[in-house]
Design a protein around this motif. Structure first.
Motif, PDB file in Angstrom:
ATOM      1  N   GLY A  42       0.801  -1.216   0.000  1.00 22.04           N
ATOM      2  CA  GLY A  42       0.000   0.000   0.000  1.00 22.04           C
ATOM      3  C   GLY A  42       0.832   1.264   0.000  1.00 22.04           C
TER       4      GLY A  42
ATOM      5  N   PRO B 214       3.143   4.367   4.927  1.00 21.89           N
ATOM      6  CA  PRO B 214       2.414   4.561   6.191  1.00 21.89           C
ATOM      7  C   PRO B 214       3.007   5.708   7.000  1.00 21.89           C
TER       8      PRO B 214
ATOM      9  N   ASP C   9      -4.445   7.580   1.264  1.00 24.01           N
ATOM     10  CA  ASP C   9      -4.741   6.151   1.437  1.00 24.01           C
ATOM     11  C   ASP C   9      -3.778   5.469   2.403  1.00 24.01           C
ATOM     12  N   SER C  10      -3.021   6.247   3.158  1.00 22.20           N
ATOM     13  CA  SER C  10      -2.034   5.685   4.072  1.00 22.20           C
ATOM     14  C   SER C  10      -2.683   5.167   5.344  1.00 22.20           C
ATOM     15  N   ARG C  11      -2.005   4.226   5.975  1.00 21.47           N
ATOM     16  CA  ARG C  11      -2.388   3.764   7.302  1.00 21.47           C
ATOM     17  C   ARG C  11      -1.580   4.559   8.324  1.00 21.47           C
TER      18      ARG C  11
ATOM     19  N   GLY D 261     -10.455   2.978  10.713  1.00 22.00           N
ATOM     20  CA  GLY D 261      -9.772   2.223   9.681  1.00 22.00           C
ATOM     21  C   GLY D 261      -8.553   2.926   9.123  1.00 22.00           C
TER      22      GLY D 261
ATOM     23  N   THR E 222      -4.903   2.937  12.846  1.00 32.30           N
ATOM     24  CA  THR E 222      -5.010   1.489  12.996  1.00 32.30           C
ATOM     25  C   THR E 222      -4.567   0.972  14.357  1.00 32.30           C
TER      26      THR E 222
ATOM     27  N   ARG F  35       0.644  -2.998  12.617  1.00 31.07           N
ATOM     28  CA  ARG F  35      -0.509  -2.144  12.375  1.00 31.07           C
ATOM     29  C   ARG F  35      -0.388  -1.421  11.035  1.00 31.07           C
ATOM     30  N   LEU F  36       0.840  -1.089  10.652  1.00 29.65           N
ATOM     31  CA  LEU F  36       1.050  -0.347   9.409  1.00 29.65           C
ATOM     32  C   LEU F  36       1.105  -1.255   8.187  1.00 29.65           C
ATOM     33  N   ARG F  37       1.214  -2.553   8.399  1.00 27.38           N
ATOM     34  CA  ARG F  37       1.216  -3.520   7.288  1.00 27.38           C
ATOM     35  C   ARG F  37      -0.120  -4.251   7.177  1.00 27.38           C
ATOM     36  N   ASP F  38      -1.116  -3.773   7.879  1.00 29.67           N
ATOM     37  CA  ASP F  38      -2.471  -4.322   7.794  1.00 29.67           C
ATOM     38  C   ASP F  38      -2.554  -5.760   8.274  1.00 29.67           C
ATOM     39  N   GLU F  39      -1.710  -6.115   9.250  1.00 30.08           N
ATOM     40  CA  GLU F  39      -1.803  -7.437   9.848  1.00 30.08           C
ATOM     41  C   GLU F  39      -2.892  -7.445  10.915  1.00 30.08           C
TER      42      GLU F  39
END
Length: 445
Positions: free
Chosen positions: A139, A142, A231-233, A262, A265, A430-434
């Motif tokens: 993505g 982040p 679109d960043s986390r 969302g 995160t 959290r920043l890698r959408d795990e």
């Protein structure tokens, strides 16, 4: 002379500290329900004349302006702006890069609309730092929202001022201790957003303004014209005074910035204050009093209705240059051990009805965190009660919030270092959408 200045600093913050936990509407006399002054308190006001003020007391206890309008000037059109709407930007790459070991693509100071602790329009500032290295993960790049522990009364002590004016201008040496967390994030390709979370009034440890500034800084970065971080986390991190800000962002997100669900995160907080009543009584009149007294002066800036409870000595000192001290000065002030009772115009100020009202205002534990939590605390922390953080964590687990709690070796400062290894991996996740790890005990059936 240095000792005398320290003594005066304790006095001013302590005396105004009583105003944190005691106070009627601005300009009013203390209500009878909050009690009468003790004889020695009455003696203070009978002996020391009130200072001659050239402006309302609230204005004169604020920090001295920096001379830089981006930090000093309140825009006249705040009512017309949305929270998080950008007011001004400034390239601060040159001065920021000088204290970063990692090459930077750029650093930008952003001024944006925010909301005060009492719900009125205000503004905030934050510094966005982007490394030169590319992001190789999934993505968009982040962003770590790093709430450094500013722990200060002076506007020049903020990260935003330090990054934009250079650390040798008017240094807050305390910030240097926590810079490695920024360096680590930049080395991974993360952008780092550093909010000046005490707000423009420098309301150290007031959680409502801190949470608002944190969330509005995220809004501002996502709303940049470039759209790079739309679109960043984002993940929030903070320790000690900064932990209050990261924790408050998690607790206030649902009600203040629900569109960031969302987007933010997770929130990590170490050495966190959650129970202001407990801390006030523990710190009162002992070696920790310097920090407590600085905090209470700062919070009174967001709550000027509290100032009528200060006595004449407090008002003299609060309008002096002591209102501009940086965080590395308040800890040693506790050597004097001045109690709150020496400061207020009512007896037993920490147990008054208005004190209870203030404790409730500063208590966010009744809310549910909108994001997973990582809470860590030094086993032998002499300043912040471990059991308060444990109780808050259990409450959040009971509300269904995924969480981790770590008791780490050391006291308050060492706990920052010993707590980082496990925290670092959690932030990356959290920043890698795990999926967020959850160590909360199962709910009883």
């Amino acid at each position: 002379m240095r000792f005398v200045k320290a003594l005066l600093a304790v006095a001013v913050t302590g005396l105004l500290g009583c105003s944190l936990v005691t106070g009627p509407p601005a300009g009013a006399e203390p209500a009878d329900s909050n009690g009468a002054p003790a004889p020695f308190q009455q003696w203070i006001d009978d002996t020391v004349p009130a200072p001659t003020l050239t402006a309302p007391l609230w204005q004169q206890v604020l920090s001295t302006p920096t001379g830089d309008p981006i930090f000093d000037a309140r825009p006249t059109d705040l009512d017309a702006l949305r929270p998080g709407q950008i007011i001004e930007v400034r390239d601060v790459t040159a001065t920021t890069a000088a204290i970063m070991p990692t090459p930077l693509r750029g650093a930008t100071l952003v001024k944006f609309r925010s909301t005060s602790a009492e719900g009125t329009p205000t503004f905030g500032t934050a510094t966005l730092i982007v490394p030169a290295g590319e992001w190789s993960g999934p993505g968009a790049r982040p962003v770590e929202v790093n709430a450094l522990p500013i722990n200060s009364l002076g506007l020049h002590c903020t990260p935003g001022y330090q990054f934009s004016h250079g650390i040798l201008d008017q240094p807050n040496t305390q910030l240097a201790v926590f810079m490695p967390s920024i360096w680590s994030a930049l080395g991974k390709g993360h952008a780092v957003l550093v909010p000046d979370h005490e707000g423009p009034l420098m309301a150290y440890a007031e959680p409502n303004i801190a949470g608002h500034v944190m969330l509005d800084s995220v809004r501002a970065v996502r709303n940049q014209p470039s759209g790079e971080f739309a679109d960043s986390r984002f993940v929030a991190i903070g320790y000690s005074g900064g932990a209050i800000a990261s924790y408050a962002a998690a607790m206030l997100l649902d009600e203040y910035a629900p569109e960031l669900a969302g987007v933010l995160t997770g929130a990590a907080a170490g050495g966190l204050v959650t129970d202001y009543r407990d801390v006030a009584h523990r710190f009162n009149g002992n070696i920790a009093s310097g920090i407590m007294l600085s905090v209470t002066l700062a919070i009174a800036r967001e709550h000027p209705e509290l100032l009528p409870y200060t006595n004449h000595v407090a008002q003299w000192l609060a309008t002096s240059g002591l209102r501009d001290i940086c965080g590395d000065a308040d800890g040693p002030l506790g050597a004097v051990g001045l109690p709150m009772e020496a400061a207020a115009r009512i007896d037993h100020p920490l147990d008054s009805p208005i004190a209870e009202q203030m404790y409730r205002l500063l208590d966010l534990t009744t809310r549910k965190s909108a994001v997973p939590l990582y809470i860590y605390h030094g086993l032998h922390d002499p300043w912040i009660p471990l059991e308060d953080a444990q109780r808050m964590y259990a409450q959040q687990c009971g509300k269904g919030v995924p969480g981790i709690f770590r008791i780490v070796p050391g006291e308050h400062l060492i706990g920052y270092v010993t707590g980082y290894p496990g925290l670092d991996a959690w932030l990356d996740g959290r920043l890698r959408d795990e999926a967020p790890p959850n160590e909360c005990p199962p709910a009883p059936r």
